[in-house]
Design a protein around this motif. Structure first.
Motif, short mmCIF file in Angstrom:
data_model
loop_
_atom_site.label_atom_id
_atom_site.label_comp_id
_atom_site.label_asym_id
_atom_site.label_seq_id
_atom_site.Cartn_x
_atom_site.Cartn_y
_atom_site.Cartn_z
N LEU A 75 0.83 -1.21 0.00
CA LEU A 75 0.00 0.00 0.00
C LEU A 75 0.87 1.26 0.00
O LEU A 75 0.53 2.25 -0.66
N MET A 76 1.99 1.22 0.70
CA MET A 76 2.93 2.35 0.68
C MET A 76 3.47 2.57 -0.73
O MET A 76 3.56 3.70 -1.20
N GLY A 77 3.84 1.47 -1.40
CA GLY A 77 4.34 1.56 -2.76
C GLY A 77 3.28 2.10 -3.71
O GLY A 77 3.58 2.90 -4.61
N THR A 78 2.05 1.68 -3.52
CA THR A 78 0.93 2.17 -4.34
C THR A 78 0.76 3.67 -4.11
O THR A 78 0.64 4.45 -5.06
N HIS A 79 0.76 4.07 -2.87
CA HIS A 79 0.63 5.49 -2.53
C HIS A 79 1.77 6.31 -3.14
O HIS A 79 1.54 7.37 -3.72
N LYS A 80 2.98 5.81 -3.02
CA LYS A 80 4.14 6.52 -3.57
C LYS A 80 4.02 6.67 -5.08
O LYS A 80 4.23 7.75 -5.63
N ALA A 81 3.67 5.58 -5.77
CA ALA A 81 3.54 5.63 -7.22
C ALA A 81 2.45 6.62 -7.63
O ALA A 81 2.63 7.41 -8.56
N LEU A 82 1.32 6.59 -6.95
CA LEU A 82 0.24 7.53 -7.27
C LEU A 82 0.65 8.97 -7.00
O LEU A 82 0.30 9.87 -7.76
N SER A 83 1.42 9.18 -5.94
CA SER A 83 1.91 10.53 -5.63
C SER A 83 2.82 11.05 -6.73
O SER A 83 2.81 12.24 -7.03
N ILE A 84 3.59 10.17 -7.33
CA ILE A 84 4.48 10.56 -8.43
C ILE A 84 3.66 10.79 -9.71
O ILE A 84 3.83 11.82 -10.38
#
Length: 135
Positions: A75-84
């Motif tokens: 979920l952290m990785g998903t959040h990070k990718a979406l933030s980018i």
């Protein structure tokens, strides 16, 4: 000269009560941004009981099970990718998970619906998809 940490020492760093508290704080903040219900949160954490969910909401210093840490990591990785991907529009980054998506693997479902199948691999698929999109 810096040396790489051994995998053993890394697992000790994430397998601490304080790391568990930080992971849970991230999780519940993200769930609020995504507008997830308590039931959805339970599924995303690995179908934990209501008692466990409410215990976790108090952000205890607790050693989380490996499965729970792995789920939060995706979920952290998903959040990070979406933030980018949506760096110019943070609101869109939070809304994206709930919007229907015709791309594979979603086939018309939202990413959140896809992840709510409850398997770790479903969370990994969403992260992998976004990593591919952002390049």
């Amino acid at each position: 000269m810096a040396t790489a940490s051994s995998p053993h020492s890394v697992s000790h760093e994430v397998d601490t009560p304080e790391a568990g508290r930080i992971a849970l704080k991230f999780f519940f903040n993200l769930m609020e941004k995504w507008g997830c219900t308590a039931e959805q949160q339970r599924v995303l954490l690995g179908s934990v009981s209501n008692t466990t969910l409410y215990k976790y909401k108090n952000l205890p210093r607790v050693r989380l099970p490996h499965d729970t840490l792995e789920r939060i990591s995706y979920l952290m990785g998903t959040h990070k990718a979406l933030s980018i991907i949506f760096s110019n529009s943070p609101e869109r980054a939070y809304e994206w998970v709930s919007k229907p998506n015709s791309a594979a693997p979603f086939n018309g479902q939202s990413a959140l619906q896809y992840m709510l199948a409850g398997r770790v691999v479903d969370l990994a698929d969403v992260r992998r998809y976004l990593d591919g999109v952002r390049g």
